[in-house]
Design a protein around this motif. Structure first.
Motif, PDB file in Angstrom:
ATOM      1  N   LYS A 250       0.887  -1.167   0.000  1.00 41.18           N
ATOM      2  CA  LYS A 250       0.000   0.000   0.000  1.00 41.18           C
ATOM      3  C   LYS A 250       0.922   1.213   0.000  1.00 41.18           C
ATOM      4  N   GLY A 268      -7.994   8.190  -1.681  1.00 40.24           N
ATOM      5  CA  GLY A 268      -7.553   6.838  -1.373  1.00 40.24           C
ATOM      6  C   GLY A 268      -8.328   5.771  -2.122  1.00 40.24           C
ATOM      7  N   ASP A 269      -7.677   4.602  -2.342  1.00 40.27           N
ATOM      8  CA  ASP A 269      -8.284   3.440  -3.026  1.00 40.27           C
ATOM      9  C   ASP A 269      -9.043   2.571  -2.039  1.00 40.27           C
ATOM     10  N   ARG A 270     -10.139   1.978  -2.498  1.00 36.20           N
ATOM     11  CA  ARG A 270     -10.837   0.964  -1.721  1.00 36.20           C
ATOM     12  C   ARG A 270     -11.649   0.091  -2.667  1.00 36.20           C
ATOM     13  N   ASN A 281      -8.850  -6.151  -1.244  1.00 36.58           N
ATOM     14  CA  ASN A 281      -8.106  -5.119  -0.527  1.00 36.58           C
ATOM     15  C   ASN A 281      -6.883  -5.679   0.191  1.00 36.58           C
ATOM     16  N   GLN A 287      -2.330  -0.393  -3.993  1.00 35.88           N
ATOM     17  CA  GLN A 287      -3.350   0.609  -3.695  1.00 35.88           C
ATOM     18  C   GLN A 287      -2.675   1.857  -3.134  1.00 35.88           C
ATOM     19  N   TYR A 288      -3.348   3.003  -3.395  1.00 34.62           N
ATOM     20  CA  TYR A 288      -2.727   4.285  -3.078  1.00 34.62           C
ATOM     21  C   TYR A 288      -3.656   5.132  -2.212  1.00 34.62           C
ATOM     22  N   GLY A 289      -3.084   5.816  -1.266  1.00 30.75           N
ATOM     23  CA  GLY A 289      -3.763   6.856  -0.503  1.00 30.75           C
ATOM     24  C   GLY A 289      -2.859   8.076  -0.487  1.00 30.75           C
ATOM     25  N   THR A 313      -7.507   2.215   2.062  1.00 29.39           N
ATOM     26  CA  THR A 313      -6.787   1.233   1.242  1.00 29.39           C
ATOM     27  C   THR A 313      -6.810  -0.147   1.874  1.00 29.39           C
TER      28      THR A 313
END
Length: 957
Positions: A250, A268-270, A281, A287-289, A313
């Motif tokens: 992440k 942010g990604d989810r 997840n 994944q990025y925040g 994320t």
């Protein structure tokens, strides 16, 4: 290791500095922060929702939330502002180079792996810095240090900046590391609420210190990413193109730029996946925040935007959770992930506001280390099970503190409160209306409201546990105003001169009371304390017959309300009792004819009387003219024999009278002996000589007598006449003598028909001297001085000794350095290698015929010398050494590095914070972009070493 030391250590690790390249788009978004959503933001939420990453991939959602109150993400924020918000003092701001280590800049073309070089750093068990959750912690929790720091699934922290802007990693590193620690605090406290322990699995070095990748991305990519899914994908593509796209990572990105959208603090990604295992997840892709510059640091006891995005994320909040909003958040507030995000479901305040920075109010939506069987989290995705978190020992049970005490009271009434805690507190602190009460640090507290503290007042107690966590309890107490005080004074209204009398104040109101008495001065004197309920005074009339006055008392009751009372009184003469009697007092024995004597009446049983004098007048009155009506008369016998004097005494206060008589005898010569007092000398030039002449028979001064002043050269017994003076009304003769040469003086009186001759003692007049000192600093230091007669300016005799003394700087004791002897011109000179800063003074001790003197005491400062050396390389190194003029090392002092570019004459400052080593050495790394001259500058101090400037050093680019 403190936060600044850690910052320096990590700079030595050479954080990855990356150059952005193009890559395929990957779309996603979510934000951090807690505030009320605007209508515009709500529209953004709907536009950005449900963006697909790829046609064949799982649904990845975009959520946007407004920034916290008081934050405008579109405005730049200084490093100092972020540091103050985070409770951090930055050692340096915005410095591209460091003087305390080696900085390495490079490009990471591949992802960091377990085989990457191990950074050589040392980490503390618990990070230093200031926790943002001051309601719960006084220090950060210890991180998880499981594994190698790069193995398995982990969270990589990224510092990103845009092309064309400065790489301010060093200026913000301390803030970023404090925020990383804040996030661990959130997971530690939140997991402890359900009996578990969780920490983030950060990418760290071998010493368990999180590594921060530094990435450069194209201009505008960070700022515009707040505009929508496409622009967000552009930022992620820029990072992925630099290798930051591992599926087992992440990426928590701190984007060092303002946001283009005024309401967004972060993204942010989810993935939308509620499966309890094999959740997208937890494994599917990188994944990025991200958070923007203004939101790098959380406000105290508020939500951390970076933590909010990281939790997204990790998979929160899924749409099927009991309290889910439409846009990936929750609606049961008192929760890091809850706020009005534009959904149709209203937000409710379920948990207390103190829970706002923590995860999952009631632990039923997205995070619980111990979900109840059959509940949503027992059967669905639970962030507490994320592979990106380590399971660690739980903190002690979440401490709590309760507060017992009254709900109401009146001003001035002591209100007692008691605190009890479920933890093991090491300290308590009480507050009233958010104001800390000094010294109130126990389990109990007594609050006595002042008259200004009516209405609802808040009493707060904060308990600090052994592990640094805190618990807070408050209680509201309703305070009503007590009645104002009154006071009554009781005491005499008429008192006798000099007699003691007591006045007492009796107050009514809310005690205890304090008293402050005021009485008339200077007539009255207190005989008891002036801050008690009663005051005893004694008043004296002096020359007055009576006095009318008053005394006052200021009485303050327990709540601070005060009242003033006053008592008037008069003071009169004490009435004497008994029969009037009197006596005549004066010289005894046989008086001398022609001499004058004083006689007085002493009366008893009266305080105010008059006297009339008379004598038998045989053959001539002995009473001097003007002394017939007064308590004291002056008598001069006119011939040998006797005379009787009488005094008629009348008591004005009682009306009684009496007559007393005294027979006097006179005989002998009419000439009385005289004598001088000792001769005193004052001043330097001229010297004032004084002596008093008196009649030894009567003891009276001899006024108006012509006296002769005689003088003799020092060492001679032959006196000559120096002048004559007339005594004043007190018999004092005064003469001013020059001090050009030393001499002995005396007064003589030749006598008169009534007084005998006499000669005074002697007084020596010494020659005043003047000592001067001039110091020329250097190696060696030159001291030159002179000694002369202050009056004539001539030198004292050749060979006169003078002493050079020193008081080292910072001490208070003078010590001799050497003794010098004057030449024929009164001069002295000496050279010496002064090795410390100090005050120097030339001192002449004086002699039997000369006065001592001392010069001014100038501070002698030690010269310094700076050298310059340059070493070419990437980066170049500018070095040198700072020493005293004698070559001693100037250690641990700050020097300034200056530069000027080739072809210019203006010197500019590179840094003022280079500190010399124990050998006086200094060094600094530079990267000139054109031909440049450098020099070292030591500014010195007003009381220390002198300034120094090195030679110039030259570097090409």
């Amino acid at each position: 290791m403190n936060s600044h030391a850690r910052a320096r250590a990590f700079f030595r690790l050479a954080p990855f500095t990356l150059v952005a390249v193009a890559a395929a788009a990957m779309g996603v978004t979510a934000v951090g922060g807690s505030a009320q959503a605007s209508p515009v933001l709500a529209a953004n939420l709907r536009l950005m929702d449900h963006t697909q990453m790829a046609s064949t991939g799982p649904a990845i959602h975009s959520m946007v939330a407004p920034a916290p109150a008081g934050i405008d993400p579109t405005k730049p924020v200084s490093d100092a502002t972020l540091a103050r918000r985070a409770g951090i003092a930055l050692e340096r701001l915005g410095r591209p180079l460091t003087t305390t280590g080696t900085a390495t800049t490079g490009t990471a073309s591949t992802n960091p792996t377990a085989t990457d070089p191990t950074p050589l750093t040392t980490a503390a068990t618990a990070p230093t810095g200031t926790p943002h959750m001051t309601n719960f912690l006084t220090q950060h929790v210890a991180p998880s240090c499981v594994g190698t720091g790069t193995d398995g699934k982990r969270v990589q922290v990224v510092y990103a900046y845009e092309t064309g802007t400065a790489n301010d990693y060093l200026g913000k590193e301390a803030v970023l590391r404090n925020e990383i620690a804040n996030i661990d605090d959130v997971f530690a406290l939140s997991s402890a609420e359900t009996g578990g322990g969780r920490r983030v699995r950060w990418v760290t070095d071998a010493s368990c210190v999180p590594q921060i990748v530094v990435a450069e991305v194209p201009a505008g990519v960070i700022s515009k990413s707040a505009n929508g899914a496409g622009d967000w994908s552009t930022l992620k593509s820029a990072l992925a193109g630099q290798g930051l796209n591992r599926a087992d990572r992440k990426y928590l990105v701190f984007g060092d730029a303002p946001a283009a959208n005024p309401g967004i603090c972060g993204l942010g990604d989810r993935y939308s996946d509620e499966r309890p295992a094999n959740n997208y997840n937890d494994y599917y892709a990188a994944q990025y925040g991200a958070v923007y510059q203004a939101c790098f640091a959380a406000f105290p006891n508020n939500q951390t935007s970076a933590g909010h995005e990281l939790v997204h994320t990790l998979g929160a909040v899924q749409g099927g959770s009991p309290n889910a909003s439409q846009y990936g958040h929750c609606t049961d507030d008192g929760d890091l992930m809850c706020y009005p995000d534009g959904s149709s479901t209203p937000v409710r305040q379920i948990c207390p506001t103190t829970h706002e920075p923590l995860l999952d109010c009631n632990h039923d939506d997205y995070f619980s280390t111990s979900p109840v069987t059959g509940t949503y989290l027992a059967n669905s995705w639970n962030v507490a099970n994320s592979s990106y978190l380590d399971t660690v020992a739980a903190l002690d049970s979440v401490p709590s503190v309760s507060l017992d005490g009254p709900a109401s009271g009146t001003t001035g009434q002591p209100l007692s409160f008691t605190a009890s805690s479920t933890g093991t507190p090491t300290a308590y602190q009480w507050q009233v209306d958010s104001v800390t009460v000094t010294g109130a640090t126990g389990t109990s507290f007594v609050f006595t409201p002042g008259y200004w503290q009516t209405g609802n007042r808040t009493v707060t107690v904060r308990a600090t546990m052994a592990d640094g966590r805190t618990a807070v309890a408050t209680k509201t107490v309703t305070v009503t105003a007590a009645a104002a005080p009154t006071v009554t004074l009781a005491g005499p209204t008429a008192v006798a001169d000099g007699a003691d009398f007591t006045t007492t104040a009796t107050p009514a109101g809310t005690g205890p009371f304090t008293y402050t008495w005021t009485y008339p001065t200077p007539y009255c004197t207190p005989k008891s304390a002036t801050d008690a309920a009663s005051l005893t005074l004694s008043c004296a009339l002096g020359d007055a017959n009576n006095l009318s006055s008053a005394l006052t008392v200021d009485v303050m009751q327990a709540d601070g309300q005060a009242v003033t009372g006053q008592q008037s009184f008069t003071v009169g003469k004490a009435q004497p009792t008994g029969q009037l009697s009197a006596d005549i007092t004066g010289p005894t024995g046989v008086l001398k004819v022609g001499q004058t004597y004083d006689f007085s009446v002493v009366a008893q049983n009266t305080s105010d009387f008059s006297v009339s004098w008379n004598d038998d007048g045989a053959p001539t009155t002995w009473i001097e003219q003007g002394y017939f009506v007064s308590p004291t008369t002056r008598i001069t016998p006119r011939q040998a024999g006797s005379a009787t004097i009488e005094a008629f005494v009348y008591a004005k206060d009682t009306g009684q009278s009496t007559t007393v008589r005294l027979t006097l005898q006179a005989a002998g010569s009419s000439t009385n002996a005289t004598a001088w007092s000792g001769v005193t000398a004052s001043g330097t030039n001229p010297v004032t000589l004084t002596a008093a002449l008196r009649d030894t028979v009567t003891g009276r001064p001899v006024a108006g007598a012509t006296t002769t002043v005689q003088g003799a050269a020092y060492g001679s017994s032959t006196y000559g006449t120096s002048g004559s003076v007339v005594t004043d009304a007190n018999g004092v003769a005064t003469f001013k003598a020059t001090a050009a040469t030393a001499a002995t003086y005396r007064f003589t009186f030749g006598g008169s028909s009534a007084l005998g001759a006499s000669t005074s003692g002697t007084a020596l007049v010494k020659v005043p001297t003047r000592t001067a000192l001039v110091v020329k600093p250097g190696y060696p230091t030159t001291f030159s001085g002179s000694l002369a007669n202050t009056v004539t300016g001539r030198a004292l005799p050749t060979g006169t000794p003078v002493t050079l003394k020193v008081k080292w700087y910072g001490t208070s004791t003078w010590a001799p350095v050497t003794t010098l002897r004057t030449d024929a011109y009164g001069k002295v000179a000496w050279t010496w290698n002064a090795y410390r800063n100090g005050y120097f003074q030339l001192v002449y001790a004086g002699s039997p015929s000369t006065v001592s003197s001392a010069s001014a005491a100038p501070l002698v400062r030690i010269p310094t010398k700076a050298t310059m050396a340059v070493t070419s390389g990437r980066p170049d190194v500018v070095s040198g050494r700072l020493t005293t003029g004698a070559g001693a090392s100037m250690k641990y002092v700050y020097v300034t590095l200056q530069y000027r570019t080739y072809g210019t004459s203006t010197w500019r400052t590179v840094t003022t914070q280079v500190r010399t080593t124990s050998t006086g050495a200094m060094a600094y790394k530079v990267q000139p972009r054109q031909r440049t001259y450098y020099r070292w500058v030591y500014l010195g101090t007003s009381t220390g070493y002198l300034a120094a400037t090195s030679a110039q050093g030259y570097l090409t680019y």
